[in-house]
Design an enzyme around this catalytic site. Sequence first.
Site, PDB file in Angstrom:
ATOM      1  N   ASN A 205       0.895  -1.178   0.006  1.00 46.39           N
ATOM      2  CA  ASN A 205       0.100   0.120   0.018  1.00 46.39           C
ATOM      3  C   ASN A 205       0.879   1.236   0.029  1.00 46.39           C
ATOM      4  O   ASN A 205       1.739   1.365   1.166  1.00 46.39           O
ATOM      5  CB  ASN A 205      -0.833   0.090   1.308  1.00 46.39           C
ATOM      6  CG  ASN A 205      -1.704   1.181   1.385  1.00 46.39           C
ATOM      7  OD1 ASN A 205      -1.808   2.336   0.446  1.00 46.39           O
ATOM      8  ND2 ASN A 205      -2.156   1.301   2.526  1.00 46.39           N
TER       9      ASN A 205
ATOM     10  N   LYS B 101       0.067   4.255  -0.113  1.00 50.96           N
ATOM     11  CA  LYS B 101      -0.453   5.420   0.285  1.00 50.96           C
ATOM     12  C   LYS B 101      -0.358   6.523  -0.544  1.00 50.96           C
ATOM     13  O   LYS B 101      -0.517   6.327  -1.673  1.00 50.96           O
ATOM     14  CB  LYS B 101      -0.101   5.774   1.814  1.00 50.96           C
ATOM     15  CG  LYS B 101      -0.168   4.369   2.652  1.00 50.96           C
ATOM     16  CD  LYS B 101       0.066   4.622   4.162  1.00 50.96           C
ATOM     17  CE  LYS B 101      -0.282   3.307   4.782  1.00 50.96           C
ATOM     18  NZ  LYS B 101      -0.063   3.271   6.328  1.00 50.96           N
TER      19      LYS B 101
ATOM     20  N   HIS C 136      -9.519   1.238   5.329  1.00 54.68           N
ATOM     21  CA  HIS C 136      -8.284   1.291   6.014  1.00 54.68           C
ATOM     22  C   HIS C 136      -8.461   2.580   7.097  1.00 54.68           C
ATOM     23  O   HIS C 136      -9.244   3.273   6.997  1.00 54.68           O
ATOM     24  CB  HIS C 136      -7.279   2.016   4.796  1.00 54.68           C
ATOM     25  CG  HIS C 136      -5.807   1.979   5.290  1.00 54.68           C
ATOM     26  ND1 HIS C 136      -5.363   2.722   6.313  1.00 54.68           N
ATOM     27  CD2 HIS C 136      -4.772   1.016   5.064  1.00 54.68           C
ATOM     28  CE1 HIS C 136      -3.983   2.496   6.342  1.00 54.68           C
ATOM     29  NE2 HIS C 136      -3.899   1.531   5.996  1.00 54.68           N
TER      30      HIS C 136
ATOM     31  N   GLU D  21      -6.951   4.823   7.959  1.00 52.16           N
ATOM     32  CA  GLU D  21      -6.654   6.339   7.594  1.00 52.16           C
ATOM     33  C   GLU D  21      -7.836   6.666   7.028  1.00 52.16           C
ATOM     34  O   GLU D  21      -8.197   7.820   7.195  1.00 52.16           O
ATOM     35  CB  GLU D  21      -5.419   6.354   6.791  1.00 52.16           C
ATOM     36  CG  GLU D  21      -4.078   6.074   7.521  1.00 52.16           C
ATOM     37  CD  GLU D  21      -2.811   5.497   6.815  1.00 52.16           C
ATOM     38  OE1 GLU D  21      -2.954   5.625   5.694  1.00 52.16           O
ATOM     39  OE2 GLU D  21      -2.037   5.180   7.398  1.00 52.16           O
TER      40      GLU D  21
ATOM     41  N   GLU E 150      -5.082  -4.741  10.684  1.00 54.64           N
ATOM     42  CA  GLU E 150      -4.187  -3.670  10.850  1.00 54.64           C
ATOM     43  C   GLU E 150      -4.336  -2.894  12.256  1.00 54.64           C
ATOM     44  O   GLU E 150      -5.175  -2.013  12.369  1.00 54.64           O
ATOM     45  CB  GLU E 150      -4.169  -2.747   9.710  1.00 54.64           C
ATOM     46  CG  GLU E 150      -3.857  -3.326   8.225  1.00 54.64           C
ATOM     47  CD  GLU E 150      -3.041  -2.334   7.547  1.00 54.64           C
ATOM     48  OE1 GLU E 150      -2.110  -2.612   6.786  1.00 54.64           O
ATOM     49  OE2 GLU E 150      -3.803  -1.271   7.301  1.00 54.64           O
TER      50      GLU E 150
ATOM     51  N   GLY F  20       2.732   2.390  10.790  1.00 48.37           N
ATOM     52  CA  GLY F  20       3.559   3.736  10.823  1.00 48.37           C
ATOM     53  C   GLY F  20       4.337   4.227  11.959  1.00 48.37           C
ATOM     54  O   GLY F  20       5.073   5.208  12.093  1.00 48.37           O
TER      55      GLY F  20
ATOM     56  N   SER G 280       3.781  -1.804  10.277  1.00 51.05           N
ATOM     57  CA  SER G 280       5.188  -1.828  10.625  1.00 51.05           C
ATOM     58  C   SER G 280       5.967  -3.103  10.197  1.00 51.05           C
ATOM     59  O   SER G 280       6.738  -3.672  10.866  1.00 51.05           O
ATOM     60  CB  SER G 280       5.597  -1.434  11.963  1.00 51.05           C
ATOM     61  OG  SER G 280       4.919  -0.137  12.430  1.00 51.05           O
TER      62      SER G 280
END
Length: 260
Positions: free
Chosen positions: A10, A12, A102, A104, A172, A178, A218
């Site tokens: 991904n 992003k 996701h 985010e 996730e 991250g 990560s």
Amino acid sequence: MARTPLIAGNWKMNLDHLQAVAFVQKLHWTLKDAAHDENSVEVALFPPFTNLRTVQILIDADKVPFVLGAQDLSTHDSGAYTGEVSGVFLDKLACRYVIVGHSERRDYHHETDAIVAEKVQAALRNHLVPVICVGETLEQREESGPTAVSVAQLQVALEGVPADADVVVAYEPVWAIGTGQVASPEQAQEVCAALRAVVAEKLGDDAAARTRILYGGSVKSGNVASFLREPDVDGALVGGASIVVDEFAAIIRYQKHVGV
Ligand code: 13P
């Protein structure tokens, strides 16, 4: 049932379309040089929308052994939805996968479980395999334990999905995205096993046996093998490390690190 591992990158909001060309070509050559066995693992790239056509042309022309996915899609197929991207378009661009839910998007774009469920339906009616992301924040983990949030999110996302549908699930944990604070393989296994039970409950045992459940958060070349060794972890959804050629190539070749 043997499940082919899926390594998904991904990107992003990283790499413009020119950088994408260089990246995909370099990744391909790195893996070729390293005699990567393309049958042992499926590699999916999720570039930004503006790069999908560019990467698709490379995949077609160079016969690079990657498949294409998008990072999101609209709940609608067409109409007056400025800025949205339709699953119809993604299907025409030969995308196989699309990420939905996701964290985010849930966080910054206020996507609710109901919207995520609509996006799963939009993906399926356009012949796309939704990669359904679920995961808890640290506060939620402390409040309700490791599995409750992900299980509840997946139950809603799979509402009305037919038993023979092809879906991928990605666990996730928000606290591991991250942050460099990676979940342990045991933590990932515990939640992925609970998610497989949800797939069994909603879609039946056959679907549970064939559906791939990924871990994301990560993931790096140094830890990917420890996750893939777990019985209910069938791949990785990689963010930051997926846009570094040597690192992503090493993740794809994770078997070589442990000699399995
Ligand atoms: P990182 O690998 O950068 O933690 O991101 C994970 C992720 O969000 C993939 O979708």
